[in-house]
Write a protein that holds these residues in place. Structure first.
Motif, PDB file in Angstrom:
ATOM      1  N   ASP A   1       0.747  -1.253  -0.040  1.00  0.00           N
ATOM      2  CA  ASP A   1      -0.054   0.172  -0.026  1.00  0.00           C
ATOM      3  C   ASP A   1       0.955   1.254   0.021  1.00  0.00           C
ATOM      4  O   ASP A   1       1.688   1.539   1.051  1.00  0.00           O
TER       5      ASP A   1
ATOM      6  N   LEU B   1       0.395   4.240   0.845  1.00  0.00           N
ATOM      7  CA  LEU B   1       0.090   4.952   1.931  1.00  0.00           C
ATOM      8  C   LEU B   1       1.127   4.730   3.066  1.00  0.00           C
ATOM      9  O   LEU B   1       1.610   5.483   3.713  1.00  0.00           O
ATOM     10  N   ASN B   2       1.169   3.529   3.604  1.00  0.00           N
ATOM     11  CA  ASN B   2       1.724   3.128   4.697  1.00  0.00           C
ATOM     12  C   ASN B   2       2.751   2.353   4.592  1.00  0.00           C
ATOM     13  O   ASN B   2       3.985   2.340   5.088  1.00  0.00           O
TER      14      ASN B   2
ATOM     15  N   ALA C   1       7.187   2.272   4.559  1.00  0.00           N
ATOM     16  CA  ALA C   1       7.846   1.574   5.796  1.00  0.00           C
ATOM     17  C   ALA C   1       8.864   0.721   5.167  1.00  0.00           C
ATOM     18  O   ALA C   1      10.083   0.611   5.709  1.00  0.00           O
TER      19      ALA C   1
ATOM     20  N   THR D   1      16.906   4.103  14.450  1.00  0.00           N
ATOM     21  CA  THR D   1      16.225   5.221  15.035  1.00  0.00           C
ATOM     22  C   THR D   1      15.193   4.777  16.099  1.00  0.00           C
ATOM     23  O   THR D   1      15.137   5.128  17.222  1.00  0.00           O
TER      24      THR D   1
ATOM     25  N   GLY E   1      -6.370   3.033   0.794  1.00  0.00           N
ATOM     26  CA  GLY E   1      -6.667   2.458   1.740  1.00  0.00           C
ATOM     27  C   GLY E   1      -7.880   1.346   1.700  1.00  0.00           C
ATOM     28  O   GLY E   1      -8.609   0.902   2.564  1.00  0.00           O
TER      29      GLY E   1
ATOM     30  N   GLU F   1       3.216   5.853   9.710  1.00  0.00           N
ATOM     31  CA  GLU F   1       3.086   4.458  10.137  1.00  0.00           C
ATOM     32  C   GLU F   1       3.722   3.808  11.182  1.00  0.00           C
ATOM     33  O   GLU F   1       3.886   2.702  11.583  1.00  0.00           O
TER      34      GLU F   1
ATOM     35  N   LEU G   1       8.087   7.093  14.964  1.00  0.00           N
ATOM     36  CA  LEU G   1       9.108   8.235  14.916  1.00  0.00           C
ATOM     37  C   LEU G   1       9.229   8.306  13.437  1.00  0.00           C
ATOM     38  O   LEU G   1      10.382   9.206  13.086  1.00  0.00           O
ATOM     39  N   ARG G   2       8.294   8.404  12.626  1.00  0.00           N
ATOM     40  CA  ARG G   2       8.429   8.766  11.017  1.00  0.00           C
ATOM     41  C   ARG G   2       7.278   9.830  11.033  1.00  0.00           C
ATOM     42  O   ARG G   2       6.177   9.937  11.417  1.00  0.00           O
TER      43      ARG G   2
ATOM     44  N   TYR H   1      -3.850   6.213   8.301  1.00  0.00           N
ATOM     45  CA  TYR H   1      -3.485   4.789   7.847  1.00  0.00           C
ATOM     46  C   TYR H   1      -2.428   4.178   8.659  1.00  0.00           C
ATOM     47  O   TYR H   1      -1.916   3.220   8.159  1.00  0.00           O
ATOM     48  N   GLY H   2      -1.979   4.946   9.610  1.00  0.00           N
ATOM     49  CA  GLY H   2      -0.809   4.414  10.355  1.00  0.00           C
ATOM     50  C   GLY H   2      -1.201   2.988  11.136  1.00  0.00           C
ATOM     51  O   GLY H   2      -2.393   3.111  11.456  1.00  0.00           O
ATOM     52  N   LYS H   3      -0.178   2.124  11.233  1.00  0.00           N
ATOM     53  CA  LYS H   3      -0.740   0.870  11.510  1.00  0.00           C
ATOM     54  C   LYS H   3      -0.730   0.805  13.265  1.00  0.00           C
ATOM     55  O   LYS H   3      -0.575  -0.124  13.862  1.00  0.00           O
TER      56      LYS H   3
END
Lengths: 258, 351, 436
Positions: B190, B192-193, B197, B207, C170, C294, C297-298, C347-349
């Motif tokens: 996806d 978006l997220n 990542a 980090t 999403g 997500e 720290l981002r 949309y963050g997990k």
């Protein structure tokens, strides 16, 4: 002390490399393996040093089957001096010799002071004591062979197998290496040397094994083996043995062209 | 040109070799000093004496009196685990790089040769795709790193000839296979997220390191380093090739397998925590070789020490240079590649 | 709800002003009440639809066509269907045939009939947000939107009937997909293509035969599409002004009705923002907000639209000095910022729980005060440059200044979706999503 009986070896079953080779190495003697490229010399050396297992026949070391020795045990008796090569990393001469201590040390152990002393002594006995901190790859070919002989000495083995020690060496270096080998043989070490230089066999061998296509063409004292007839048969080329003062002095091929 | 007589050579060379030995062992102090110095560095301004007190409070709890909770947390829960992780990962990558260069008789490889990093990268990407927790990401990275090397090793066993070349080839093949799989996960991720990542993870970074990641990393890295340390002399012999090693009474296949296993565990653990951090395994052993020579007896401790120190410095830059973290993979590349080019020029004669 | 009341009030007024029912022609299914200057265009439309003359009345028509702004719903009202840039319909009483006629008038076919009659231009020329000038032949019948943001803009201006394929956000999540299907039954078909900013199947695009592509200025495959000779428009809406521009641009491209809706949305957006400002302008200490993606720290950069959302809601983004896209920071930096509120992207997990359970984050004020919130969403994420982001502003302002706003997230969401997406949100669900 090292005996081979009826050795057979084949990399591919349909194309055997060794077909029934037998030999005996006595203490303090030099045994030469002669023959054309691909006649099985290197395979025979590998069988004798335990790198390869013959498919039939036995190798006996001090009367015991070589297969019953552990690799480390075997390496305390038999040393292998490979053909001239350049290692990927440039170790010092002393480091190269020190590696001979491997069969005497545990897997996780590093060499001790005593091991260094043995390595230094070995270098001393091949006349290279002053070279010990030099980078191995900066030595001449002959010097490298001597370093590898010293490694065999540090290994404290009584039998050294040398794979073409005279390859890539000039006459001076060949002579230097072979003289050292002869002196060590006089001190009781035994050598099996594969070679493409029959002249060296003429000068230094106590026994000669003449091979052809994996079989023994002739085996015995040099004066019986290094004859025109046998050599011509072995190399498939007219060979002349030049004699001086009733002694064979040189083995040369006959010129065929005009 | 100075003419060196053999006697002078012997004396000079002996001095050089004993100097190298001393250098190799004293180098082990460097990461310890750097760890302490790194604790002083950070975006949040903390007085050195506060840091000393905070560290002392680990042993004497009363030393923590008068230190704010923020400072105490930053020192003990953020800086300390991160600094330790950087040192451990650096040591692991450099030490395994040196070991792989030894057993593969090739000074231009590192422990990713058999695809462990590519495998780990895919594992992490997959875990991120499945929406896994940080722990799952680490676990997948570790597991797939091991899997990649296992596949490469088993693949090489299908061929009997020239095992080292085949193993290298298999490693490269398996590595690219997993790299393709990673690209596939990015394709289906996806945007978006999950995609950001994965991208961030593949760039490498410390980090988010907390104490959760450190114990396993430390256990694997320290025991692995101990093993590599113990066999450091045998690496010299292995680097001559199987035939000579066998003639010297060793079982090179078994020892190499042990070393590969150990290096793979160490690399997988390092990658699982720090993401893909390139160049260290390649550059550091070269730098170490320039300092102490090719003998693995000195090269191994020096690589471990230099690797730890290098990543500590790089990570200090990463976490203090800008408000935003600079990904480690980018920094090690930017710093590592020029160093490697310089070293290759200088060290032509060394190997 | 208030706007709906307005709307019906107006309709009632009109009905009341017409006291006598005129004689309806037996042949026409409905009568049209329109000023003389609009009648030629209406005749053209009607002829194209029924092949007959329309039945115009002076008073009490079934359908009212007008260009008098006084007829527009006042305040932040809904948007009546526009058949010309300034002219629109109002339905005086329920009449299925009149409703169908209105739908026809705003469709591509209706637009084509008006173009043929010379009432609408044959093409529109726009300057997109990458600075390119593009002439787009009207009507646009088949538009594809590989850039998901553009997809939602097309829905928001009421142009989704022209959509043939698009990217969505999403909808890999079953909840998101279900919501999207409820909003548009065609969603499974429209989303079934390889179509996003990074990847496109050019043969598939050729097969879809679009007459317009709306995508992002950061699209990777533009050169390939140039080969197909299909006009494309590039969007870049990462600020309130740019977002308004994007909405207007999409509206202009799809005909007079969507253009009118785009303008109406801008009015609504400005009004909401002004209302939030009015309620919060006396606050001198703007709450420090950390917006994370997500992973904890981002964080956002100052160049991202989320920074503007925070500012619009009366807060200040602590990470405004960062550049580019998402940035990784370390906890020391967060400790330096020490935000009072942490917002997690929809949309963050991660969840507020993630922060509450971390011993390291316990040093941050927002975590200590329990002010960690996850931004809600319905279809498009409310922190992205889509029309729904106005709801993100309302939600955040409510979180930052509880009790100060008269606006309510759930109530506004109901209104917004009704007016701009023509969709009724389930009241209880949206209330739960908004957390109110």
């Amino acid at each position: 002390m090292l005996e081979a009986e009826n050795l057979h070896y084949a990399y591919k079953p349909e194309k055997p490399t060794l077909r029934g080779i037998s030999l005996t190495l006595r203490q303090g003697t030099i045994l030469y393996l002669l023959g054309r490229n691909g006649c099985g010399k290197t395979t025979l050396m590998s069988c004798l040093s335990g790198l390869l297992r013959p498919q039939s026949g036995t190798v006996r070391l001090h009367g015991r089957d070589l297969r019953s020795y552990t690799p480390a045990e075997r390496a305390r008796h038999i040393g292998l001096i490979p053909q001239l090569h350049t290692p990927a990393f440039n170790y010092s001469v002393r480091e190269m010799v020190l590696m001979g201590r491997a069969p005497h040390l545990g897997l996780l152990a590093a060499p001790s002071r005593g091991d260094y002393a043995i390595a230094d002594a070995a270098l001393e006995s091949v006349g290279l004591a002053d070279y010990r901190e030099r980078p191995y790859t900066q030595l001449s070919g002959g010097e490298r062979q001597l370093v590898l002989i010293a490694r065999g000495l540090a290994q404290e083995c009584r039998i050294l197998l040398m794979d073409e020690p005279d390859a890539h060496l000039d006459l001076n270096n060949q002579q230097r290496v072979m003289e050292r080998v002869a002196r060590l043989a006089a001190d009781g070490l035994s050598f099996i040397i594969s070679s493409h230089v029959p002249n060296n066999a003429l000068m230094y061998a106590h026994r000669v094994l003449l091979m052809k296509r994996g079989t023994t063409l002739a085996y015995g004292a040099p004066e019986h083996i290094l004859t025109e007839t046998l050599l011509t048969a072995a190399y498939e080329l007219p060979i002349e043995v030049i004699r001086a003062e009733e002694q064979p002095r040189a083995i040369v091929p006959r010129k065929v062209s005009g | 040109m100075r003419l060196i007589t053999s006697r002078a050579w012997r004396r000079d060379a002996a001095a050089v070799s004993s100097f190298r030995r001393q250098l190799a062992y004293s180098s082990l102090l460097l990461p310890i000093v750097l760890i302490l110095l790194s604790l002083l560095l950070g975006l949040y301004n903390i007085q050195p004496q506060t840091i000393v007190k905070a560290l002392l409070s680990l042993i004497f709890p009363q030393a923590a009196e008068g230190i704010s909770a923020t400072e105490l947390t930053l020192i003990l829960r953020i800086r300390l685990p991160r600094v330790l992780a950087a040192a451990l990962i650096g040591a692991a990558l450099a030490g395994t790089g040196a070991a792989f260069q030894g057993i593969f008789k090739n000074p231009l490889v590192d422990s990713n040769l058999l695809g462990v990093t590519s495998g780990a990268g895919f594992g992490a990407a997959l875990a991120l795709l499945l929406g896994g927790t940080a722990l799952m990401v680490q676990g997948f990275a570790f597991g797939f790193g091991l899997l990649a090397v296992m596949l490469a090793y088993m693949g090489s066993r299908l061929y009997s000839s020239a095992p080292l070349i085949v193993l290298t080839l298999m490693g490269i093949l398996i590595g690219s296979f997993f790299t393709s799989l990673t690209a596939l996960t990015k394709y289906v991720a996806d945007p978006l997220n999950t995609l950001p990542a994965i991208t961030f993870w593949l760039l490498g970074g410390l980090t988010g390191v907390t104490w959760n990641s450190v114990p396993l990393l430390a256990a694997i890295t320290l025991s692995g380093s101990l093993f590599l340390w113990a066999v450091r002399w045998r690496l010299n012999i292995l680097s001559l090739g199987d035939a000579e090693a066998t003639a010297l009474g060793m079982n090179p296949t078994r020892l190499k397998l042990l070393i590969i296993l150990c290096a793979t565990l160490m690399t997988a653990a390092a990658v699982a925590v720090g993401g893909v951090i390139g160049w260290i395994g390649l550059v550091i052993p070269h730098a170490a070789r320039l300092l102490v020579g090719t003998d693995h007896k000195q090269l191994m401790p020096m690589s471990l020490a230099l690797g730890a120190s290098f990543l500590l410095v790089i990570d200090n830059i990463s976490r203090t240079l800008l408000p935003a973290e600079v990904p480690l993979g980018i920094l090690t590349g930017l710093v590592g590649v020029p160093i490697l080019i310089a070293l290759l020029r200088r060290s032509q004669t060394v190997w | 709800m208030r706007r709906l009341v307005y709307l019906s009030l107006i309709v009632l007024l009109i009905a009341a002003s017409v006291n006598l029912q005129s004689q309806a022609a037996q042949s026409a299914p409905f009568s049209i009440q329109a000023p003389v200057e609009l009648q030629p265009a209406l005749s053209a439309l009607y002829k194209a639809r029924y092949n007959a003359e329309p039945f115009f009345v002076e008073r009490d028509g079934d359908l009212i066509a007008t260009d008098d702004p006084a007829f527009l719903p006042s305040g932040m009202g809904g948007v009546p269907p526009h058949f010309l840039p300034e002219a629109f319909f109002l339905l005086a009483r329920p009449n299925a045939e009149a409703e169908a006629f209105v739908a026809y008038a705003v469709s591509a076919d209706g637009q084509a009939a008006l173009i043929e009659g010379g009432f609408l231009p044959k093409s529109v020329t726009v300057t997109d947000q990458a600075g390119n000038t593009i002439e787009v032949v009207q009507p646009v019948r088949r538009v594809i939107t590989p850039y998901s943001i553009a997809t939602y803009l097309v829905y928001g201006v009421g142009g989704s009937s022209r959509l043939v394929a698009g990217g969505y956000l999403g909808t890999r999540d079953p909840v998101g997909a279900a919501r999207m299907t409820a909003l548009d039954p065609r969603f499974p078909t429209l989303s079934g293509y390889t179509l996003n900013q990074r990847e496109i199947n050019i043969e598939q695009v050729a097969q879809l035969a679009p007459d317009l592509i709306i995508t992002s200025a950061r699209t990777a495959w533009l050169d390939t599409v140039r080969e197909l000779n299909i006009p494309f428009v590039l969007l870049q809406g990462e600020s309130p002004e740019l977002l308004k521009q994007s909405v207007l641009l999409v509206g202009q491209l799809l005909g007079p009705n969507t253009a009118a809706r785009a303008k109406a949305w801008i009015g609504y957006y400005d009004a909401i923002l002004a209302q939030v400002v009015a309620r919060t302008q006396d606050i001198t200490e703007r709450p420090k907000v950390l917006f994370v993606g997500e992973s904890p720290l981002r964080v956002i950069s100052g160049e991202m639209y989320q920074t503007d959302i925070i500012a619009a809601a009366g807060g200040q983004s602590v990470s405004a000095a960062l550049k580019g896209y998402w940035n990784d920071v370390n906890l020391e930096q967060v400790a330096l910022w020490n935000p009072e509120v942490i917002v997690i992207a929809p949309y963050g997990k991660i969840t507020p729980q993630t922060f509450a359970e971390s011993p390291e984050w316990a040093i941050i004020k927002a975590v200590q005060d329990g002010k960690v919130y996850k931004m809600p969403t319905w279809i498009a994420p409310w922190d992205t440059p889509v029309m729904d982001s106005v709801l993100g502003v309302i939600w955040l302002a409510q979180k930052l200044f509880p009790g100060r706003l008269t606006l309510d997230c759930a109530q506004e969401a109901m209104f917004f979706f009704k007016v701009f997406y023509d969709h009724d949100l389930p009241a209880d669900e949206i209330a739960a999503v908004c957390g109110s």
